[in-house]
Structure formats: C-alpha cells, structure tokens
Design a protein around this motif. Sequence first.
Motif, PDB file in Angstrom:
ATOM      1  N   ASP A 158      40.798   7.357  -5.520  1.00 44.45           N
ATOM      2  CA  ASP A 158      41.574   7.718  -6.713  1.00 44.45           C
ATOM      3  C   ASP A 158      42.144   6.495  -7.415  1.00 44.45           C
ATOM      4  OD1 ASP A 158      41.267  10.556  -6.465  1.00 44.45           O
ATOM      5  OD2 ASP A 158      42.711  10.516  -4.821  1.00 44.45           O
ATOM      6  N   ARG A 207      49.741   8.860 -12.213  1.00 40.79           N
ATOM      7  CA  ARG A 207      48.411   8.902 -11.591  1.00 40.79           C
ATOM      8  C   ARG A 207      48.204   7.711 -10.657  1.00 40.79           C
ATOM      9  NH1 ARG A 207      43.182   7.646 -13.985  1.00 40.79           N
ATOM     10  NH2 ARG A 207      44.264   7.274 -15.949  1.00 40.79           N
ATOM     11  N   GLY A 211      47.661   7.910  -6.598  1.00 39.68           N
ATOM     12  CA  GLY A 211      46.499   7.292  -5.979  1.00 39.68           C
ATOM     13  C   GLY A 211      46.894   6.353  -4.849  1.00 39.68           C
ATOM     14  N   ARG A 214      47.805   8.468  -1.866  1.00 36.95           N
ATOM     15  CA  ARG A 214      46.631   9.023  -1.187  1.00 36.95           C
ATOM     16  C   ARG A 214      45.890   7.938  -0.392  1.00 36.95           C
ATOM     17  NH1 ARG A 214      46.697  12.720  -5.656  1.00 36.95           N
ATOM     18  NH2 ARG A 214      45.595  11.290  -7.050  1.00 36.95           N
TER      19      ARG A 214
END
Length: 424
Positions: A158, A207, A211, A214
């Motif tokens: 990501d 975002r 990312g 994650r």
Amino acid sequence: KATYGASRIVAVGGSYGGMLAAWFRQKYPTAVVGAIAASAPIWGFPLLDATMDGSAVAIARSFGSQGGSPDSCRRNLLGAWPFLAAIGDTESGRGYLADAMGLCSEPSSGWHLAATIQNVFFDLAEANYPFESTYVTSAVGQGQYPLPAWPVRAACADLGDDVVAIDGNVSAVNFTARLDNLSVSVDWDSLVAADLQGYQSSPTLARLLAGVARAWAVWCNVTGTLSCLDPVAGACATGRRRLLSLEEEPAATTCAADSYAGGSWTPLCCNDNLNLVNYIAQGLGRDALFWPPNIDKNATLADVIGPDGVQTPGCAAPLGLAGYPATADAWSHWMVDEFGDRADVYQAPSNILFSNGLLDPWSAAGVYADPAPTLPAAYAGPMLQNLSATLHALILDQGAHHLDLFFLDDDDPQCARDARPFES
C-alpha cells in the motif's frame, strides 16, 4: 568412521552456524575438507572496520527495486517519519495518529512511534523469503506464525504510489518531505520547519499513514488476531537489537541480557564477547529509508561503543550457568585474536565458500573480494567472487538470510537456483 570409513566431510552452516563452519575449517583443516558459510557475518567485529550502518543499507534494498518493491515505497517511508514526528508533537496530533493508523492508544510521541515501527524492518528483511516461513518469527518473533512470501513486498503493498516527494540532500540527511500542500524539513536529527496547515483533512496523508501501519502490521500482526496496533515500544516481539534514539545511552555491547529474549544466544554472546557492530546505526543518509539518525553526526565507532581497551563488567550469569567472563570487551579482541582479521581470511585453508543474500541485513558483514556488494548502489558484479583459487564469495542478489540453505522451492529466485550448483 566405523560406519562410513574415511569419508570426506564438509562443514555447512548458516548465520552463526556459518561463522562456526568457516572457523572450523580454519582451525581444524584435517577434520573437514571444506566449508559452506552462508550468511556468516564474520567481518562484523569492531576491529575489522565494520560499517555501523551496513545493515540499514541492506534493509533498504528490500524496500526498493533491488528487492522487488517499488522505489516509491522506500521514499514514502523516508518521508513518513518526519511527518509522524512533527504531527505527534501535539496532543491533538497524537490523537490523529492513533485514529489514522489504528493504534490501541495514543503514542507517547511521533518520534517514538516512528522508531517503534522501524524496529521491525530488520526482521522483515532478514526473513524476506519467496515463500511463507516461520523461520524468523519462531526464533525472535511471536512464535510459529508464518510471514507471507516476500514479506517486505507485502509491507510495501500500500506504499507503491508516488505519495511523498523528497527535496534536498538525502545523503546528508538535510531534506524536505512534501505531500499535497504539507511539508516537513529536517536537518540530521532535528525538525527545522513544518507546514502542516489542515493536515487532518488531507486524504493523501491519511492514506500514507494507513499504508505505514499496514507495513508495520506485516510483522506485528503476523498472528492475524490484533484489532489494533500497540504503539508502546517493545509491545511487538522482535529480535532486532538497536539503539532506539539519541536520548538513550548507546549500548557498549550487543550481549546484554535484554539483547535477546532468552534462549541460548545471550550466554553464547556474553561468553565470547561476540559484539557485531554492522547494525547499530541507521538513518545516516546511505540507506535513504530510516530517520532520524540514531547516532550523533560524525560519531565514530568509539563514540558509540566506547573507547578501545576499556573493560566493562561482564554479563551477570543466569541461574544455572557459571563461568561467564568477569569483564566484557566491546571491541571483541578475543574473537579477532582467535579467528583472525580480514587479511587472515585470505591465508585460511582452502575450500571455503562464503554466501550472502543482499536482502539480508547480515550481508553487510559478509566476506567478499571487494566491497561492492555492501554499497547502496545496486550490485552489478558477478555472482561468484574469487578471493583466491579456492576461497569464494557467492552473492545472491535476491537472497534473504541463508536462503541457499533452505529446501528447494518452486518460487525460489533465479539466484538461489544458480547458487546451489556452486555449493554442491
């Protein structure tokens, strides 16, 4: 011998076992006819001119095109750390980070959150195999839980878009990270400017942070059971031994009782004063992945581990063990006296093959005919380097920690397939 007669025996080992295999051939050349020393960091001792940020450079390969990940992943991560530090300087910012990154609680600071996340990258790179594996998680992680195939690529999944732009001199650690209309500028370990107007409403920043979270979760939530990530340093089991921040006293030796979570490593390490220093620094500009630097600018090895010749108290012997050295030597004189320096490798008995995967952090302290495999630039040299007619260095450009010693796998990279005929 009674069963097989006068068989020709080859010593084979990986990691510390690889060090032992090479040293066994050196010390007892009549007992074995050769050795395969895979991922054996025998040039990682202070007296052997080990580069303090060598492992960080190797880790960075996995987070870029050399490791099969987009280079934007490494760039986005480098830019994310200053944003974490700057946003986390306020209470409202720490609350925002907790929400945006799915944390179990607010971090104590953005600086410590960045260090905690970076703390798992060593383990991910070491375990960056092309197949699912519990090898590293079972040794220094949370147990028999498999990491995905190519776990660093999974961490970058990501973070592949061009989200963060970096201006300035990254190699001097003097740069500005830009995202939409937001920017943060750093000079070595300091934030020198930040424009965060309206950061809470930036979908691009949200975002990016999601990312990063994650990527962190690939290791920390390897069990797949966590609903949130704990920002408390040490909450995520890891074998990575590092200097967490400039605020802490540098460790004089990697053999302290808290350097590994139990097991046999600490007794062995303490007994031998086995102090490898190739991974104690990061963020110095060569890796273009970590920030902030975790040692002072222009710091020498002596500044970090203490001056050569100074003896410190040895490790306290755990219950049931006796005979630890009374003093510790951070410069590992005994190891070098016993097994030799770089020049002595060339005088060693013949038939030793040193193999290293360039995605493995320990490759920074491996044995090579020239330093090219340890430099930040992509390695473009031969797979087999000859130190002499019968001493060789085998280089796996897509290899993690002694990948060549694992069983054959359909997903092995070409370098692993090419390495095994040399070793057989």
